[in-house]
Design a protein around this motif. Structure first.
Motif, PDB file in Angstrom:
ATOM      1  N   ARG A 129       0.833  -1.014   0.019  1.00  0.00           N
ATOM      2  CA  ARG A 129      -0.056  -0.004   0.197  1.00  0.00           C
ATOM      3  C   ARG A 129       0.875   1.161  -0.080  1.00  0.00           C
ATOM      4  NH1 ARG A 129      -1.532   3.682   3.509  1.00  0.00           N
ATOM      5  NH2 ARG A 129      -0.490   2.756   5.512  1.00  0.00           N
ATOM      6  N   LEU A 130       1.664   1.348   0.904  1.00  0.00           N
ATOM      7  CA  LEU A 130       3.035   2.638   0.935  1.00  0.00           C
ATOM      8  C   LEU A 130       3.452   2.592  -0.356  1.00  0.00           C
ATOM      9  CD1 LEU A 130       4.174   2.650   4.849  1.00  0.00           C
ATOM     10  CD2 LEU A 130       2.635   4.180   3.264  1.00  0.00           C
ATOM     11  N   GLU A 131       4.157   1.549  -0.996  1.00  0.00           N
ATOM     12  CA  GLU A 131       4.891   1.455  -1.978  1.00  0.00           C
ATOM     13  C   GLU A 131       4.189   2.061  -3.319  1.00  0.00           C
ATOM     14  OE1 GLU A 131       8.608   0.529  -4.380  1.00  0.00           O
ATOM     15  OE2 GLU A 131       8.174   0.668  -2.292  1.00  0.00           O
ATOM     16  N   ARG A 132       2.927   1.712  -3.113  1.00  0.00           N
ATOM     17  CA  ARG A 132       1.968   2.588  -4.481  1.00  0.00           C
ATOM     18  C   ARG A 132       2.029   3.909  -4.048  1.00  0.00           C
ATOM     19  NH1 ARG A 132      -2.364  -1.230  -4.112  1.00  0.00           N
ATOM     20  NH2 ARG A 132      -1.409  -3.445  -4.422  1.00  0.00           N
ATOM     21  N   GLY A 143      26.021  -2.003   1.313  1.00  0.00           N
ATOM     22  CA  GLY A 143      24.828  -2.356   1.275  1.00  0.00           C
ATOM     23  C   GLY A 143      23.937  -1.377   0.241  1.00  0.00           C
ATOM     24  N   ARG A 144      22.920  -1.734  -0.156  1.00  0.00           N
ATOM     25  CA  ARG A 144      21.995  -0.941  -1.136  1.00  0.00           C
ATOM     26  C   ARG A 144      20.912  -0.874  -0.691  1.00  0.00           C
ATOM     27  NH1 ARG A 144      19.206  -2.084  -6.555  1.00  0.00           N
ATOM     28  NH2 ARG A 144      19.103  -0.141  -7.508  1.00  0.00           N
ATOM     29  N   ILE A 145      20.176   0.459  -0.540  1.00  0.00           N
ATOM     30  CA  ILE A 145      19.017   0.938  -0.208  1.00  0.00           C
ATOM     31  C   ILE A 145      18.037   0.657  -1.442  1.00  0.00           C
ATOM     32  CG2 ILE A 145      17.388   2.505   0.736  1.00  0.00           C
ATOM     33  CD1 ILE A 145      19.701   3.616   2.204  1.00  0.00           C
ATOM     34  N   TYR A 146      17.031  -0.150  -1.355  1.00  0.00           N
ATOM     35  CA  TYR A 146      16.118  -0.244  -2.381  1.00  0.00           C
ATOM     36  C   TYR A 146      14.854   0.684  -2.282  1.00  0.00           C
ATOM     37  CZ  TYR A 146      18.861  -4.184  -4.654  1.00  0.00           C
ATOM     38  OH  TYR A 146      19.615  -4.956  -5.348  1.00  0.00           O
ATOM     39  N   THR A 147      14.258   0.737  -1.246  1.00  0.00           N
ATOM     40  CA  THR A 147      13.069   1.469  -1.354  1.00  0.00           C
ATOM     41  C   THR A 147      13.118   2.264   0.268  1.00  0.00           C
ATOM     42  OG1 THR A 147      10.666   1.504  -1.781  1.00  0.00           O
ATOM     43  CG2 THR A 147      11.393  -0.409  -0.635  1.00  0.00           C
ATOM     44  N   LEU A 148      12.520   3.414   0.519  1.00  0.00           N
ATOM     45  CA  LEU A 148      12.208   3.946   1.715  1.00  0.00           C
ATOM     46  C   LEU A 148      10.917   4.559   1.356  1.00  0.00           C
ATOM     47  CD1 LEU A 148      12.557   5.210   4.525  1.00  0.00           C
ATOM     48  CD2 LEU A 148      13.831   7.109   3.178  1.00  0.00           C
ATOM     49  N   ASP A 149       9.886   4.278   2.200  1.00  0.00           N
ATOM     50  CA  ASP A 149       8.438   4.653   2.068  1.00  0.00           C
ATOM     51  C   ASP A 149       8.097   5.050   3.339  1.00  0.00           C
ATOM     52  OD1 ASP A 149       9.043   2.177   0.077  1.00  0.00           O
ATOM     53  OD2 ASP A 149       7.271   2.744  -0.704  1.00  0.00           O
ATOM     54  N   VAL A 150       7.328   6.438   3.534  1.00  0.00           N
ATOM     55  CA  VAL A 150       6.849   6.845   4.513  1.00  0.00           C
ATOM     56  C   VAL A 150       5.354   7.290   4.334  1.00  0.00           C
ATOM     57  CG1 VAL A 150       6.990   8.789   6.351  1.00  0.00           C
ATOM     58  CG2 VAL A 150       8.929   7.634   5.407  1.00  0.00           C
ATOM     59  N   ASP A 151       4.442   6.980   4.920  1.00  0.00           N
ATOM     60  CA  ASP A 151       3.076   7.121   4.908  1.00  0.00           C
ATOM     61  C   ASP A 151       2.758   8.789   4.918  1.00  0.00           C
ATOM     62  OD1 ASP A 151       0.356   7.814   5.534  1.00  0.00           O
ATOM     63  OD2 ASP A 151      -0.055   5.785   5.668  1.00  0.00           O
ATOM     64  N   THR A 152       2.179   9.389   3.805  1.00  0.00           N
ATOM     65  CA  THR A 152       2.165  10.806   3.972  1.00  0.00           C
ATOM     66  C   THR A 152       1.726  11.263   5.278  1.00  0.00           C
ATOM     67  OG1 THR A 152       0.004  10.704   3.077  1.00  0.00           O
ATOM     68  CG2 THR A 152       1.712  10.932   1.585  1.00  0.00           C
ATOM     69  N   GLY A 153       0.826  10.602   6.145  1.00  0.00           N
ATOM     70  CA  GLY A 153       0.543  11.279   7.327  1.00  0.00           C
ATOM     71  C   GLY A 153       1.230  11.094   8.403  1.00  0.00           C
ATOM     72  N   PHE A 154       2.443  10.419   8.350  1.00  0.00           N
ATOM     73  CA  PHE A 154       3.800  10.443   9.213  1.00  0.00           C
ATOM     74  C   PHE A 154       4.976  10.936   8.566  1.00  0.00           C
ATOM     75  CE2 PHE A 154       0.810   7.020  10.143  1.00  0.00           C
ATOM     76  CZ  PHE A 154       0.551   7.249  11.523  1.00  0.00           C
ATOM     77  N   ARG A 155       4.949  11.940   7.452  1.00  0.00           N
ATOM     78  CA  ARG A 155       6.079  12.673   7.154  1.00  0.00           C
ATOM     79  C   ARG A 155       6.211  13.708   7.957  1.00  0.00           C
ATOM     80  NH1 ARG A 155       5.030  11.833   0.504  1.00  0.00           N
ATOM     81  NH2 ARG A 155       5.306   9.674   0.695  1.00  0.00           N
ATOM     82  N   GLY A 156       7.607  14.316   8.059  1.00  0.00           N
ATOM     83  CA  GLY A 156       7.936  15.277   8.910  1.00  0.00           C
ATOM     84  C   GLY A 156       8.175  15.138  10.399  1.00  0.00           C
ATOM     85  N   LYS A 157       8.394  13.640  10.632  1.00  0.00           N
ATOM     86  CA  LYS A 157       8.344  13.128  12.211  1.00  0.00           C
ATOM     87  C   LYS A 157       9.615  12.786  12.617  1.00  0.00           C
ATOM     88  CE  LYS A 157       3.205  12.926  12.549  1.00  0.00           C
ATOM     89  NZ  LYS A 157       2.974  13.760  13.488  1.00  0.00           N
ATOM     90  N   GLY A 158      10.365  12.705  11.456  1.00  0.00           N
ATOM     91  CA  GLY A 158      11.751  11.670  11.510  1.00  0.00           C
ATOM     92  C   GLY A 158      11.654  10.345  11.202  1.00  0.00           C
ATOM     93  N   THR A 159      10.412   9.980  10.668  1.00  0.00           N
ATOM     94  CA  THR A 159      10.227   8.493  10.313  1.00  0.00           C
ATOM     95  C   THR A 159      11.353   8.038   9.316  1.00  0.00           C
ATOM     96  OG1 THR A 159       8.067   8.904  10.808  1.00  0.00           O
ATOM     97  CG2 THR A 159       8.587   6.774   9.505  1.00  0.00           C
ATOM     98  N   GLY A 160      11.349   8.662   8.196  1.00  0.00           N
ATOM     99  CA  GLY A 160      12.542   8.437   7.174  1.00  0.00           C
ATOM    100  C   GLY A 160      13.954   8.524   7.641  1.00  0.00           C
ATOM    101  N   THR A 161      14.291   9.359   8.377  1.00  0.00           N
ATOM    102  CA  THR A 161      15.658   9.490   9.155  1.00  0.00           C
ATOM    103  C   THR A 161      15.891   8.330   9.796  1.00  0.00           C
ATOM    104  OG1 THR A 161      15.501  11.931   8.993  1.00  0.00           O
ATOM    105  CG2 THR A 161      17.114  10.853  10.593  1.00  0.00           C
ATOM    106  N   GLU A 162      14.940   7.980  10.800  1.00  0.00           N
ATOM    107  CA  GLU A 162      15.110   6.739  11.903  1.00  0.00           C
ATOM    108  C   GLU A 162      15.135   5.685  10.991  1.00  0.00           C
ATOM    109  OE1 GLU A 162      16.164   7.350  14.788  1.00  0.00           O
ATOM    110  OE2 GLU A 162      15.611   9.407  14.745  1.00  0.00           O
ATOM    111  N   LEU A 163      14.495   5.438   9.842  1.00  0.00           N
ATOM    112  CA  LEU A 163      14.350   4.148   9.308  1.00  0.00           C
ATOM    113  C   LEU A 163      15.898   4.115   8.756  1.00  0.00           C
ATOM    114  CD1 LEU A 163      10.816   4.160   7.465  1.00  0.00           C
ATOM    115  CD2 LEU A 163      12.058   2.173   9.213  1.00  0.00           C
TER     116      LEU A 163
END
Length: 157
Positions: A25-28, A78-98
């Motif tokens: 769902r998030l990937e799409r 290492g190679r990062i293939y995908t990083l996905d953050v739900d739009t409702g949770f952006r700006g909370k450090g989610t992508g950075t922490e992942l």
């Protein structure tokens, strides 16, 4: 295993097949026509050298990241293939922490570098990766749909 991260509200945990529907769902949501298929996500989650992590905020699935450890004659990376953050949770450090959590796993597994590709027009992702110490290495022409170029990025671990 759940671990607390630098941001008290973001919890990072291992992701698995039980998360596949949310991941798809998030990937799409994040990548539209360029999204990995359910089959591709299943492969990435189950590959023996893969690392899949999920982020939860207040018990809700907020995002995920998938990376693969590779070994060749030049070393381990290492190679990062995908990083996905739900739009409702952006700006909370989610992508950075992942991303930080994945980079720590890569380093603990003996990776000397990490690579990724990002759309040249994805300013938010580029800023995130630069903040985390990634450097632009070169442009890959017409890598994405509609002829959009990719920036190949690298971080020394």
């Amino acid at each position: 295993m759940q671990q607390n991260t630098r941001s008290s509200s973001v919890k990072i945990r291992e992701a698995g097949l039980k998360d596949l529907a949310e991941m798809q769902r998030l990937e799409r949501m994040c990548f539209d026509i360029e999204a990995f298929s359910k089959f591709q996500l299943r492969y990435l989650v189950t590959t023996p050298t893969g690392i899949s992590l999920a982020a939860e905020i207040d018990g809700k699935f907020a995002g995920f990241i998938i990376g693969i450890i590779n070994r060749n004659r030049y070393g381990t990376y290492g190679r990062i293939y995908t990083l996905d953050v739900d739009t409702g949770f952006r700006g909370k450090g989610t992508g950075t922490e992942l991303t930080r959590a994945l980079l720590e796993r890569f380093k603990a597994s003996g990776c000397e570098k990490c690579f990724l590709e990002v759309r040249e027009d994805n300013d938010c992702a580029i800023a995130l990766y630069h903040k985390l110490g990634f450097e632009n290495k070169h442009i890959i022409p017409h890598y994405y749909a509609e002829g959009i170029h990719a920036i190949k990025m690298r971080k020394d671990l």
